[in-house]
Motif scaffolding. Structure first.
Motif, PDB file in Angstrom:
ATOM      1  N   ALA A 156       0.846  -1.187   0.000  1.00  0.00           N
ATOM      2  CA  ALA A 156       0.000   0.000   0.000  1.00  0.00           C
ATOM      3  C   ALA A 156       0.887   1.244   0.000  1.00  0.00           C
ATOM      4  O   ALA A 156       2.077   1.184   0.288  1.00  0.00           O
ATOM      5  CB  ALA A 156      -0.908  -0.005   1.223  1.00  0.00           C
ATOM      6  N   TYR A 157       0.274   2.373  -0.349  1.00  0.00           N
ATOM      7  CA  TYR A 157       1.014   3.635  -0.350  1.00  0.00           C
ATOM      8  C   TYR A 157       0.129   4.764   0.156  1.00  0.00           C
ATOM      9  O   TYR A 157      -1.105   4.684   0.143  1.00  0.00           O
ATOM     10  CB  TYR A 157       1.510   3.975  -1.760  1.00  0.00           C
ATOM     11  N   ALA A 158       0.770   5.821   0.622  1.00  0.00           N
ATOM     12  CA  ALA A 158       0.098   7.062   0.990  1.00  0.00           C
ATOM     13  C   ALA A 158       0.949   8.213   0.471  1.00  0.00           C
ATOM     14  O   ALA A 158       2.181   8.148   0.501  1.00  0.00           O
ATOM     15  CB  ALA A 158      -0.086   7.166   2.497  1.00  0.00           C
ATOM     16  N   SER A 159       0.294   9.259  -0.033  1.00  0.00           N
ATOM     17  CA  SER A 159       0.995  10.396  -0.615  1.00  0.00           C
ATOM     18  C   SER A 159       0.390  11.699  -0.120  1.00  0.00           C
ATOM     19  O   SER A 159      -0.791  11.764   0.226  1.00  0.00           O
ATOM     20  CB  SER A 159       0.906  10.389  -2.150  1.00  0.00           C
ATOM     21  N   PHE A 160       1.218  12.733  -0.109  1.00  0.00           N
ATOM     22  CA  PHE A 160       0.711  14.078   0.069  1.00  0.00           C
ATOM     23  C   PHE A 160       1.533  15.007  -0.816  1.00  0.00           C
ATOM     24  O   PHE A 160       2.678  14.710  -1.165  1.00  0.00           O
ATOM     25  CB  PHE A 160       0.774  14.527   1.534  1.00  0.00           C
ATOM     26  N   GLY A 161       0.928  16.123  -1.210  1.00  0.00           N
ATOM     27  CA  GLY A 161       1.644  17.041  -2.077  1.00  0.00           C
ATOM     28  C   GLY A 161       0.804  18.255  -2.379  1.00  0.00           C
ATOM     29  O   GLY A 161      -0.191  18.537  -1.706  1.00  0.00           O
ATOM     30  N   ILE A 162       1.230  18.995  -3.405  1.00  0.00           N
ATOM     31  CA  ILE A 162       0.508  20.196  -3.785  1.00  0.00           C
ATOM     32  C   ILE A 162       0.575  20.362  -5.305  1.00  0.00           C
ATOM     33  O   ILE A 162       1.628  20.149  -5.917  1.00  0.00           O
ATOM     34  CB  ILE A 162       1.072  21.439  -3.065  1.00  0.00           C
ATOM     35  N   ASP A 163      -0.568  20.683  -5.908  1.00  0.00           N
ATOM     36  CA  ASP A 163      -0.659  21.006  -7.332  1.00  0.00           C
ATOM     37  C   ASP A 163      -0.686  22.522  -7.486  1.00  0.00           C
ATOM     38  O   ASP A 163      -1.348  23.229  -6.712  1.00  0.00           O
ATOM     39  CB  ASP A 163      -1.948  20.440  -7.945  1.00  0.00           C
ATOM     40  N   TYR A 164       0.037  23.009  -8.478  1.00  0.00           N
ATOM     41  CA  TYR A 164       0.006  24.437  -8.801  1.00  0.00           C
ATOM     42  C   TYR A 164      -0.479  24.595 -10.237  1.00  0.00           C
ATOM     43  O   TYR A 164       0.131  24.057 -11.175  1.00  0.00           O
ATOM     44  CB  TYR A 164       1.392  25.057  -8.663  1.00  0.00           C
ATOM     45  N   PHE A 165      -1.571  25.339 -10.421  1.00  0.00           N
ATOM     46  CA  PHE A 165      -2.149  25.541 -11.751  1.00  0.00           C
ATOM     47  C   PHE A 165      -1.566  26.808 -12.369  1.00  0.00           C
ATOM     48  O   PHE A 165      -1.842  27.927 -11.927  1.00  0.00           O
ATOM     49  CB  PHE A 165      -3.668  25.626 -11.658  1.00  0.00           C
ATOM     50  N   ARG A 166      -0.758  26.611 -13.404  1.00  0.00           N
ATOM     51  CA  ARG A 166      -0.192  27.739 -14.140  1.00  0.00           C
ATOM     52  C   ARG A 166      -1.234  28.329 -15.086  1.00  0.00           C
ATOM     53  O   ARG A 166      -1.298  29.537 -15.297  1.00  0.00           O
ATOM     54  CB  ARG A 166       1.026  27.251 -14.929  1.00  0.00           C
ATOM     55  N   THR A 167      -2.047  27.466 -15.672  1.00  0.00           N
ATOM     56  CA  THR A 167      -3.218  27.867 -16.450  1.00  0.00           C
ATOM     57  C   THR A 167      -4.337  26.910 -16.047  1.00  0.00           C
ATOM     58  O   THR A 167      -4.143  26.034 -15.198  1.00  0.00           O
ATOM     59  CB  THR A 167      -2.968  27.776 -17.968  1.00  0.00           C
ATOM     60  N   SER A 168      -5.493  27.036 -16.695  1.00  0.00           N
ATOM     61  CA  SER A 168      -6.597  26.137 -16.345  1.00  0.00           C
ATOM     62  C   SER A 168      -6.312  24.697 -16.742  1.00  0.00           C
ATOM     63  O   SER A 168      -6.961  23.783 -16.241  1.00  0.00           O
ATOM     64  CB  SER A 168      -7.882  26.609 -17.031  1.00  0.00           C
ATOM     65  N   LYS A 169      -5.342  24.483 -17.648  1.00  0.00           N
ATOM     66  CA  LYS A 169      -5.044  23.132 -18.122  1.00  0.00           C
ATOM     67  C   LYS A 169      -3.640  22.655 -17.776  1.00  0.00           C
ATOM     68  O   LYS A 169      -3.374  21.455 -17.812  1.00  0.00           O
ATOM     69  CB  LYS A 169      -5.252  23.050 -19.640  1.00  0.00           C
ATOM     70  N   LEU A 170      -2.735  23.572 -17.466  1.00  0.00           N
ATOM     71  CA  LEU A 170      -1.342  23.212 -17.191  1.00  0.00           C
ATOM     72  C   LEU A 170      -1.067  23.315 -15.700  1.00  0.00           C
ATOM     73  O   LEU A 170      -1.324  24.359 -15.093  1.00  0.00           O
ATOM     74  CB  LEU A 170      -0.395  24.134 -17.960  1.00  0.00           C
ATOM     75  N   LEU A 171      -0.543  22.228 -15.115  1.00  0.00           N
ATOM     76  CA  LEU A 171      -0.245  22.243 -13.692  1.00  0.00           C
ATOM     77  C   LEU A 171       1.103  21.599 -13.404  1.00  0.00           C
ATOM     78  O   LEU A 171       1.584  20.745 -14.155  1.00  0.00           O
ATOM     79  CB  LEU A 171      -1.337  21.538 -12.891  1.00  0.00           C
ATOM     80  N   PHE A 172       1.701  22.049 -12.303  1.00  0.00           N
ATOM     81  CA  PHE A 172       2.937  21.483 -11.783  1.00  0.00           C
ATOM     82  C   PHE A 172       2.644  20.913 -10.406  1.00  0.00           C
ATOM     83  O   PHE A 172       1.778  21.428  -9.677  1.00  0.00           O
ATOM     84  CB  PHE A 172       4.028  22.546 -11.688  1.00  0.00           C
ATOM     85  N   SER A 173       3.353  19.858 -10.032  1.00  0.00           N
ATOM     86  CA  SER A 173       3.095  19.209  -8.753  1.00  0.00           C
ATOM     87  C   SER A 173       4.395  18.838  -8.050  1.00  0.00           C
ATOM     88  O   SER A 173       5.398  18.530  -8.694  1.00  0.00           O
ATOM     89  CB  SER A 173       2.254  17.931  -8.942  1.00  0.00           C
ATOM     90  N   VAL A 174       4.330  18.873  -6.726  1.00  0.00           N
ATOM     91  CA  VAL A 174       5.369  18.314  -5.870  1.00  0.00           C
ATOM     92  C   VAL A 174       4.672  17.300  -4.970  1.00  0.00           C
ATOM     93  O   VAL A 174       3.613  17.597  -4.393  1.00  0.00           O
ATOM     94  CB  VAL A 174       6.060  19.395  -5.013  1.00  0.00           C
ATOM     95  N   ARG A 175       5.239  16.094  -4.846  1.00  0.00           N
ATOM     96  CA  ARG A 175       4.596  15.084  -4.006  1.00  0.00           C
ATOM     97  C   ARG A 175       5.621  14.216  -3.317  1.00  0.00           C
ATOM     98  O   ARG A 175       6.750  14.055  -3.782  1.00  0.00           O
ATOM     99  CB  ARG A 175       3.623  14.224  -4.805  1.00  0.00           C
ATOM    100  N   ALA A 176       5.192  13.644  -2.193  1.00  0.00           N
ATOM    101  CA  ALA A 176       6.002  12.674  -1.456  1.00  0.00           C
ATOM    102  C   ALA A 176       5.173  11.415  -1.253  1.00  0.00           C
ATOM    103  O   ALA A 176       3.980  11.498  -0.923  1.00  0.00           O
ATOM    104  CB  ALA A 176       6.438  13.242  -0.110  1.00  0.00           C
ATOM    105  N   ASP A 177       5.773  10.258  -1.493  1.00  0.00           N
ATOM    106  CA  ASP A 177       5.103   8.964  -1.338  1.00  0.00           C
ATOM    107  C   ASP A 177       5.778   8.162  -0.229  1.00  0.00           C
ATOM    108  O   ASP A 177       7.013   8.168  -0.106  1.00  0.00           O
ATOM    109  CB  ASP A 177       5.211   8.119  -2.620  1.00  0.00           C
ATOM    110  N   TYR A 178       4.978   7.465   0.549  1.00  0.00           N
ATOM    111  CA  TYR A 178       5.506   6.419   1.434  1.00  0.00           C
ATOM    112  C   TYR A 178       4.901   5.096   0.972  1.00  0.00           C
ATOM    113  O   TYR A 178       3.679   4.958   0.926  1.00  0.00           O
ATOM    114  CB  TYR A 178       5.165   6.670   2.896  1.00  0.00           C
ATOM    115  N   ILE A 179       5.754   4.145   0.612  1.00  0.00           N
ATOM    116  CA  ILE A 179       5.295   2.848   0.099  1.00  0.00           C
ATOM    117  C   ILE A 179       5.594   1.774   1.129  1.00  0.00           C
ATOM    118  O   ILE A 179       6.761   1.564   1.490  1.00  0.00           O
ATOM    119  CB  ILE A 179       5.966   2.521  -1.252  1.00  0.00           C
TER     120      ILE A 179
END
Length: 208
Positions: A147-170
């Motif tokens: 199993a895994y759990a993640s947290f992070g944040i999405d940043y919307f540069r436009t309504s269709k383009l986004l950047f993300s940073v995330r961390a996973d624990y597996i």
């Protein structure tokens, strides 16, 4: 390698903060995550945590990449699927670590272009090599479920383009092994937990 990861994250934050226009004036903040989103996950940095990975197999931290898909079923909940790969050095060669995730992603939709998220679900993990030490004389593959759990944040540069940073624990144990052409259950499972940090760029096709 830690400094390289910190530099990459810092560079991304500088780029994202370059646009100082108020978010409400830009008029692109999605109030719903319904629709389909595809992403390219690169770079990805994986830390071995399980006793088997820092003891029996003793692999180094590794860099990798991956691809992802999210299907938003309601305003802030979607089904996500991701496949990622990373490469890890050992004293005598290299291991490839392949991870496949299927889970649920909860997005904290609001008035900001920054949208934090949480996700969790099932993970399938494979580790294989054909560069072997003295303990093996043939191709080796280990596999398991977890199993895994993640947290992070999405940043919307436009309504269709986004950047993300995330961390996973597996949370994972290897339970099967293939040595040469013979595959069987392991006598004892191998603790193969990992932590990963990644950046990604995504494209969103909304459904209004």
């Amino acid at each position: 390698m830690y400094r390289k990861t910190a530099f990459a994250i810092a560079l991304l934050l500088v780029v994202l903060s370059a646009d100082t226009a108020p978010a409400k004036l830009r008029g692109f903040i999605p109030r719903s995550r319904r629709g389909a989103e595809v992403s390219l996950e690169i770079p990805r940095y994986v830390f071995p945590m399980g006793e088997g990975l820092v003891g029996d197999y003793s692999i180094d931290e590794g860099w990798g990449f991956g691809f992802g898909l999210m299907l938003g079923v309601v305003d802030n909940v979607g089904l996500e699927a991701r496949t990622v790969q990373s490469n890890h050095r050992i004293a005598e060669g290299e291991w490839d670590l392949d991870q496949t995730f299927v889970g649920i992603k909860y997005c904290m939709v609001g008035d900001s272009a920054f949208q934090p998220f949480l996700s969790a679900g099932y993970c399938r993990q494979l580790m294989e090599t054909d560069s072997l030490d003295a303990s093996f004389d043939e191709f080796t593959r280990l596999s398991g479920h977890g199993a895994y759990a993640s947290f992070g944040i999405d940043y919307f540069r436009t309504s269709k383009l986004l950047f993300s940073v995330r961390a996973d624990y597996i949370l994972m144990d290897f339970t099967r092994g293939a040595f040469g052409i013979d595959e069987s259950d392991l006598d004892e499972s191998i603790d193969s937990d990992t932590i990963a940090v990644s950046l990604s760029i995504g494209y969103r096709a909304p459904i209004w």
